[in-house]
Design a protein around this motif. Structure first.
Motif, mmCIF file in Angstrom:
data_model
loop_
_atom_site.group_PDB
_atom_site.id
_atom_site.type_symbol
_atom_site.label_atom_id
_atom_site.label_comp_id
_atom_site.label_asym_id
_atom_site.label_seq_id
_atom_site.Cartn_x
_atom_site.Cartn_y
_atom_site.Cartn_z
ATOM 1 N N ALA A 57 0.812 -1.218 0.000
ATOM 2 C CA ALA A 57 0.000 0.000 0.000
ATOM 3 C C ALA A 57 0.845 1.266 0.000
ATOM 4 O O ALA A 57 0.409 2.298 -0.526
ATOM 5 C CB ALA A 57 -0.930 0.001 1.217
ATOM 6 N N TYR A 58 2.063 1.208 0.566
ATOM 7 C CA TYR A 58 2.834 2.437 0.756
ATOM 8 C C TYR A 58 4.142 2.500 -0.029
ATOM 9 O O TYR A 58 4.604 3.590 -0.359
ATOM 10 C CB TYR A 58 3.112 2.651 2.249
ATOM 11 N N PHE A 59 4.763 1.372 -0.325
ATOM 12 C CA PHE A 59 5.962 1.385 -1.159
ATOM 13 C C PHE A 59 5.580 1.622 -2.618
ATOM 14 O O PHE A 59 4.443 1.371 -3.028
ATOM 15 C CB PHE A 59 6.693 0.042 -1.074
ATOM 16 N N GLY A 60 6.537 2.060 -3.399
ATOM 17 C CA GLY A 60 6.365 2.134 -4.844
ATOM 18 C C GLY A 60 6.833 0.837 -5.469
ATOM 19 O O GLY A 60 7.673 0.832 -6.381
ATOM 20 N N ILE A 61 6.308 -0.271 -4.963
ATOM 21 C CA ILE A 61 6.687 -1.611 -5.409
ATOM 22 C C ILE A 61 5.424 -2.453 -5.502
ATOM 23 O O ILE A 61 4.602 -2.450 -4.580
ATOM 24 C CB ILE A 61 7.686 -2.266 -4.424
ATOM 25 N N ASP A 62 5.259 -3.153 -6.612
ATOM 26 C CA ASP A 62 4.128 -4.062 -6.776
ATOM 27 C C ASP A 62 4.483 -5.433 -6.219
ATOM 28 O O ASP A 62 5.551 -5.976 -6.536
ATOM 29 C CB ASP A 62 3.762 -4.221 -8.253
ATOM 30 N N LEU A 63 3.604 -5.980 -5.413
ATOM 31 C CA LEU A 63 3.744 -7.353 -4.939
ATOM 32 C C LEU A 63 3.008 -8.239 -5.938
ATOM 33 O O LEU A 63 1.790 -8.326 -5.931
ATOM 34 C CB LEU A 63 3.149 -7.489 -3.535
ATOM 35 N N VAL A 64 3.762 -8.891 -6.807
ATOM 36 C CA VAL A 64 3.173 -9.697 -7.873
ATOM 37 C C VAL A 64 2.670 -11.032 -7.329
ATOM 38 O O VAL A 64 1.623 -11.533 -7.729
ATOM 39 C CB VAL A 64 4.197 -9.918 -9.003
ATOM 40 N N GLY A 65 3.423 -11.613 -6.411
ATOM 41 C CA GLY A 65 3.019 -12.882 -5.821
ATOM 42 C C GLY A 65 3.946 -13.241 -4.679
ATOM 43 O O GLY A 65 5.013 -12.644 -4.516
ATOM 44 N N PHE A 66 3.533 -14.221 -3.872
ATOM 45 C CA PHE A 66 4.369 -14.628 -2.746
ATOM 46 C C PHE A 66 4.031 -16.048 -2.329
ATOM 47 O O PHE A 66 2.949 -16.566 -2.627
ATOM 48 C CB PHE A 66 4.199 -13.682 -1.552
ATOM 49 N N ALA A 67 4.975 -16.673 -1.650
ATOM 50 C CA ALA A 67 4.769 -17.992 -1.059
ATOM 51 C C ALA A 67 5.502 -18.027 0.271
ATOM 52 O O ALA A 67 6.668 -17.639 0.351
ATOM 53 C CB ALA A 67 5.294 -19.094 -1.978
ATOM 54 N N ILE A 68 4.802 -18.459 1.316
ATOM 55 C CA ILE A 68 5.387 -18.557 2.653
ATOM 56 C C ILE A 68 5.444 -20.027 3.025
ATOM 57 O O ILE A 68 4.417 -20.712 3.022
ATOM 58 C CB ILE A 68 4.553 -17.774 3.681
ATOM 59 N N LEU A 69 6.640 -20.515 3.326
ATOM 60 C CA LEU A 69 6.829 -21.906 3.707
ATOM 61 C C LEU A 69 7.322 -21.972 5.145
ATOM 62 O O LEU A 69 7.467 -20.945 5.802
ATOM 63 C CB LEU A 69 7.791 -22.596 2.733
ATOM 64 N N SER A 70 7.583 -23.168 5.629
ATOM 65 C CA SER A 70 7.860 -23.324 7.059
ATOM 66 C C SER A 70 9.104 -22.583 7.521
ATOM 67 O O SER A 70 9.141 -22.079 8.647
ATOM 68 C CB SER A 70 7.979 -24.812 7.412
ATOM 69 N N ASN A 71 10.138 -22.506 6.677
ATOM 70 C CA ASN A 71 11.369 -21.855 7.135
ATOM 71 C C ASN A 71 11.921 -20.821 6.156
ATOM 72 O O ASN A 71 13.044 -20.360 6.312
ATOM 73 C CB ASN A 71 12.448 -22.898 7.441
ATOM 74 N N HIS A 72 11.157 -20.455 5.137
ATOM 75 C CA HIS A 72 11.586 -19.402 4.217
ATOM 76 C C HIS A 72 10.384 -18.885 3.442
ATOM 77 O O HIS A 72 9.299 -19.470 3.506
ATOM 78 C CB HIS A 72 12.676 -19.901 3.260
ATOM 79 N N PHE A 73 10.585 -17.773 2.748
ATOM 80 C CA PHE A 73 9.507 -17.258 1.910
ATOM 81 C C PHE A 73 10.072 -16.675 0.623
ATOM 82 O O PHE A 73 11.237 -16.291 0.547
ATOM 83 C CB PHE A 73 8.645 -16.227 2.654
ATOM 84 N N HIS A 74 9.225 -16.661 -0.397
ATOM 85 C CA HIS A 74 9.563 -16.141 -1.721
ATOM 86 C C HIS A 74 8.624 -14.993 -2.053
ATOM 87 O O HIS A 74 7.425 -15.057 -1.746
ATOM 88 C CB HIS A 74 9.374 -17.218 -2.798
#
Length: 201
Positions: A57-74
């Motif tokens: 909402a506040y950065f000038g960056i689009d969040l295209v997609g994400f994945a959260i796993l047990s010990n890391h995230f993409h």
């Protein structure tokens, strides 16, 4: 061989798409069950999703997609320095103060910045332009995200010290972006999806 500085990998003045990812340490968990302690950490995934919504909402960056796993995230991110360049000085200050507020509500959410707080940034050309660049920086997005997740998790675990690895990983090649997008379909993530910014860019 030393790693290249990120400013050498891409031009911060140009729109870029990146697959970024990072990992926790100390056998920590971002979600799922810890077989040793028996604790469940699915609520931490909710924390990260809330931070991602706020940042989008506040950065000038689009969040295209994400994945959260047990010990890391993409994350798949797209920087928009072209959009940030159109924001007024006051808008730059307001957005930054919502990300790094001087004052917070009782629940920890940022309070609306006052006019003097906004002018403390908007009225200082050097400070204002530094912050304008930060608002489309992958490094600042990841810095604030990792910092907040780590501080919150350490408080919960009654621990101090490192929670997330020092340096996040990034890749700008098409091959890595495809790999990152594939991560969004992993069943464990249960959360990958479109995260377009509210500003509609």
């Amino acid at each position: 061989m030393s790693r290249m500085a990120r400013c050498e990998v891409f031009d911060p003045e140009e729109v870029a798409i990146a697959h970024v990812y990072t990992r926790v340490c100390r056998r920590c968990f971002l979600l799922g069950d810890d077989p040793v302690s028996g604790k469940n950490f699915d609520h931490r995934k909710v924390w990260i999703e809330e931070y991602l919504q706020q940042f989008a909402a506040y950065f000038g960056i689009d969040l295209v997609g994400f994945a959260i796993l047990s010990n890391h995230f993409h994350l798949i991110l797209r920087s928009r320095p072209d959009v940030v360049a159109t924001w007024t000085d006051e808008e730059v200050a307001r957005r930054w103060l919502m990300l790094c507020p001087h004052r917070r509500q009782a629940d920890g959410s940022p309070m609306t910045p006052t006019q003097p707080e906004i002018q403390s940034i908007a009225g200082c050309p050097i400070k204002r332009e530094v912050i304008r660049k930060r608002l489309s920086s992958f490094s600042w997005w990841m810095r604030l995200l990792c910092q907040r997740v780590a501080m919150r998790a350490n408080r919960e675990d009654e621990q101090t010290g490192r929670f997330i690895q020092d340096r996040y990983h990034d890749a700008f090649s098409g091959r890595s972006l495809v790999a990152g997008l594939c991560c969004l379909r992993r069943p464990e993530s249960n959360s990958g999806g479109d995260g377009r910014n509210p500003r509609g860019q």
